[in-house]
Design an enzyme around this catalytic site. Structure first.
Site, PDB file in Angstrom:
ATOM      1  N   SER A 127       0.827  -1.203   0.000  1.00  0.00           N
ATOM      2  CA  SER A 127       0.000   0.000   0.000  1.00  0.00           C
ATOM      3  C   SER A 127       0.861   1.253   0.000  1.00  0.00           C
ATOM      4  O   SER A 127       1.973   1.254   0.557  1.00  0.00           O
ATOM      5  CB  SER A 127      -0.898   0.010   1.242  1.00  0.00           C
ATOM      6  OG  SER A 127      -1.517   1.261   1.428  1.00  0.00           O
ATOM      7  N   TYR A 152      -2.356  -0.203  10.099  1.00  0.00           N
ATOM      8  CA  TYR A 152      -2.552  -0.789   8.766  1.00  0.00           C
ATOM      9  C   TYR A 152      -1.278  -0.662   7.942  1.00  0.00           C
ATOM     10  O   TYR A 152      -0.790  -1.640   7.357  1.00  0.00           O
ATOM     11  CB  TYR A 152      -3.720  -0.103   8.053  1.00  0.00           C
ATOM     12  CG  TYR A 152      -3.802  -0.435   6.582  1.00  0.00           C
ATOM     13  CD1 TYR A 152      -4.160  -1.710   6.160  1.00  0.00           C
ATOM     14  CD2 TYR A 152      -3.510   0.523   5.613  1.00  0.00           C
ATOM     15  CE1 TYR A 152      -4.222  -2.026   4.810  1.00  0.00           C
ATOM     16  CE2 TYR A 152      -3.576   0.220   4.264  1.00  0.00           C
ATOM     17  CZ  TYR A 152      -3.930  -1.059   3.863  1.00  0.00           C
ATOM     18  OH  TYR A 152      -3.987  -1.366   2.522  1.00  0.00           O
TER      19      TYR A 152
END
Length: 336
Positions: A127, A152
């Site tokens: 990501s 995350y």
């Protein structure tokens, strides 16, 4: 080829699986169909691919060690695309254990499956969030990324570290793909395109964080899929020129690579909202908010490494992509 796609009921997983099936690959897709967002959307995505003769769906959680071990032993995959993960920066503030279970424990199970069955190439979703506190724009895979600002993001960076370890110890080719704000038809309902479009259509106000002073590198789903498929076919190799004294985080002496996939274009949040307004045909009522914990002000992808490796550069204009997304959203949710 026989390819495992994890998270196959997800936005990116389904979209990649569909293209692989259309080109003639055999795809086994797994997903735990959790209720992080409405499960019906996941079932509806699966309907787009379930009729292919070369597709098999298995309901499975990648954090289930025994089930994953059996899956790899029974199926003997050639390639793996790991899109399964607990997504969302904000949710990681509320439920951190979901990220540990899926993104860490689950990813180890994927790595172990690849190791035990000699998978030719593991491609996995990372990501743009891994860039965290970095302010050097555009974000380059050759930059150090050691200061994440959400759990995350930390789990995604951990995936890259874990993959490198397996590439080094067991000579497993691995490639991580740092996705930049993916949008398009069948997209996640917790992402801004869906949140903004739905609110505008229902005459509800939208929340605009950091007073609108945000920038994102929005990337259309078709471009993401093209990049993923090309990378699946491009098995990671060691960097013959790797220098331990001048380490390049994106490559290695092991068969390990990391690439950005983004549109290589910065869009101001207020311009993004205006683009959605134009596509919907209505103005949004805006509530200006402060910055959210765990969020970053700007993302912008340097994609030179991806272009050099697979000869592909995402290029879908925002106006075109948003127009397609809004048309899908209206149709799917029953707006005229």
């Amino acid at each position: 080829m026989k390819i495992l796609v994890t998270g196959v009921a997800g936005f990116i997983g389904m979209s990649v699986a569909k293209v692989l099936l259309e080109r003639g690959d055999e795809v086994v897709g797994i997903d735990n169909l959790n209720d992080y967002y409405e499960v019906q959307l996941k079932h509806d995505r699966l309907k787009l691919i379930e009729d292919y003769d070369s597709f098999t769906f298995i309901k499975m959680d990648i954090s289930d060690r025994d089930a994953m071990k059996s899956l790899f032993e029974e199926q003997q995959f050639q390639r793996v695309f790991n899109a399964a993960a607990q997504a969302g920066v904000r949710y990681s503030l509320e439920n951190p254990y979901a990220y540990v279970d899926s993104n860490l424990v689950g990813f180890v199970n994927v790595l172990e499956g690849c190791r035990q069955t000699n998978v030719e190439h593991l491609v996995y979703a990372s990501s743009s969030s891994v860039y965290g506190a970095n302010t050097n724009m555009p974000f380059s895979v050759h930059d150090n990324v050691d200061h994440q600002v959400s759990l995350y993001a930390a789990t995604k960076k951990s995936n890259e570290l874990m993959a490198h370890t397996y590439s080094h110890l067991y000579n497993i080719p691995t490639t991580g793909l740092r996705f930049f704000t993916v949008y398009g038809p069948w997209g996640r309902p917790d992402m801004s395109p869906s949140l903004f479009t739905g609110a505008i259509l229902r005459d509800e106000a939208i929340k605009v964080f950091n007073e609108g002073k945000m920038q994102r590198d929005f990337t259309y789903i078709d471009d993401i899929v093209e990049g993923v498929v090309r990378v699946i076919d491009k098995v990671a190799e060691p960097n013959a020129d790797y220098d331990n004294n001048n380490a390049d985080p994106a490559t290695s002496f092991a068969p390990y690579r990391v690439y950005n996939i983004g549109n290589n274009d910065v869009v101001q949040l207020m311009d993004f909202i205006k683009t959605i307004e134009n596509a919907v045909g209505k103005k949004a009522e805006k509530i200006m908010m402060g910055m959210q914990d765990g969020d970053v002000v700007a993302t912008y992808a340097d994609i030179d490494a991806l272009v050099d490796a697979v000869g592909f550069k995402p290029a879908t204009p925002l106006q075109e992509g948003i127009k397609k997304f809004v048309a899908w959203y209206k149709n799917y949710h029953g707006f005229q």
